[in-house]
Design an enzyme around this catalytic site. Sequence first.
Site, PDB file in Angstrom:
ATOM      1  CG  HIS A  34     -20.474  10.971  12.814  1.00  0.00           C
ATOM      2  ND1 HIS A  34     -20.185  11.706  13.942  1.00  0.00           N
ATOM      3  CD2 HIS A  34     -19.670   9.885  12.861  1.00  0.00           C
ATOM      4  CE1 HIS A  34     -19.235  11.097  14.632  1.00  0.00           C
ATOM      5  NE2 HIS A  34     -18.908   9.994  13.986  1.00  0.00           N
TER       6      HIS A  34
ATOM      7  CE1 TYR B 239     -14.908  20.468  11.028  1.00  0.00           C
ATOM      8  CE2 TYR B 239     -16.837  19.234  11.772  1.00  0.00           C
ATOM      9  CZ  TYR B 239     -15.737  19.357  10.942  1.00  0.00           C
ATOM     10  OH  TYR B 239     -15.471  18.371  10.021  1.00  0.00           O
TER      11      TYR B 239
ATOM     12  N   PRO C   6      -8.507  21.059   5.589  1.00  0.00           N
ATOM     13  CG  PRO C   6      -7.348  20.367   7.484  1.00  0.00           C
ATOM     14  CD  PRO C   6      -7.222  21.247   6.282  1.00  0.00           C
TER      15      PRO C   6
ATOM     16  CE  LYS D 210     -17.368  18.441   1.874  1.00  0.00           C
ATOM     17  NZ  LYS D 210     -18.256  17.300   2.030  1.00  0.00           N
TER      18      LYS D 210
ATOM     19  CE1 TYR E  85     -18.297  18.524   8.110  1.00  0.00           C
ATOM     20  CE2 TYR E  85     -19.194  16.304   7.962  1.00  0.00           C
ATOM     21  CZ  TYR E  85     -18.260  17.191   8.456  1.00  0.00           C
ATOM     22  OH  TYR E  85     -17.283  16.724   9.297  1.00  0.00           O
TER      23      TYR E  85
END
Length: 389
Positions: free
Chosen positions: A72, A200, A292, A296, A384
């Site tokens: 990704h 998200y 979540p 991480k 991220y």
Amino acid sequence: MRTQVAIIGGGPSGLLLSQLLHRKGIDTVVLERKTKDYVLGRIRAGILETGFVDLMRKAGVSDRMDKECFVHDGTVISFGDTEFGINFKELTGRNVVVYGQTEVTRDLYEAREAMDGKIVFNTENVHIHDVDRDAPYVSYTVDGIEHRIECDYVAGCDGFHGVSRQTIPLTVRKEYEKLYPFGWLGILSETPPVHDELIYAGSERGFALCSMRNSNLSRYYIQCSLSDAPEDWTDAAFWEELKRRIPGKYAEQLVTGPSIEKSIAPLRSFVTEPMRWGRLFLCGDAAHIVPPTGAKGLNTAASDIHYLYNALQQVYEEGDSEGIDRYSERALARIWKAERFSWSTTNLLHSFPEQSAFDLKMQKADVHFLRDNREAQSVFAQNYVGLPY
């Protein structure tokens, strides 16, 4: 029994530490309170930072991951009518991969078994002794028979409810915790992912996440009340609510189907300090938990393993204790940054019970700032894909 490092917990962090140390000629014994099948049956997230991927390669267990993982290069953020992408590759030169925690664990078990690694299952009454002295040992029972392992060091990789953290006296450890007033209802379905990247999504109805395990196995989540139970939600009700929270174009193309797993997870932020007491070292959920939202959880455990593995290698190969002396300091410095990212991302995209009209305006302003500011996106992307060890 005698070993150099006794590892409490046969999940991915304990197995990864054992595998890394084995390849350096350092002997370990892993104690797991459940069976192998039980451990492999746990469904967990599977977004791996660059650092975790590098550790898997260093441990010699990356072949299947490299072949089957989803790479990704970015993610999609949405809030109401606002939608934008954050390109990790462009902003940081790095990416993340999707490879399920169950598969990570399976690969590590196969590697340990191929090397005749010592793993003891179904352990009960585990107690850690004398880690504040020079000769620690671990006692436990299997099938009612008592056993004892003498060792140089103990690695506590046994999760939030394990014995390792509780071994550190309350006069020594300090705990920091934030409980969030909602949970995540998650389902696993044999359907194609709605998008190539993760989505998200924040909305006035609450948060949603669209994720995947492979090309025909999707993982979806919606924010829910802590008073809800999985059986309160039919599959049809879940899909309808998910569609209300994600951008319309994705809702229209969403492929639905029966859930093959459904569960609710509460959200919390938690850190205990210090992460070392004498010859005992805490790793992963034994020392810290993150919500979540920032992906991480498994990755913070991997960073602990990085610091501890290098510290133990340093002491055994060079006789230098600098690494173990500074283990807690180094691990916690990175953990608190990961906690900050997970906390801030949770605040950015979730609905809170006491949220006022002003609070909602501020939340939307934060989302718009992230959308419009390349530097803000760069900071998000750096966190991220994983801050450096």
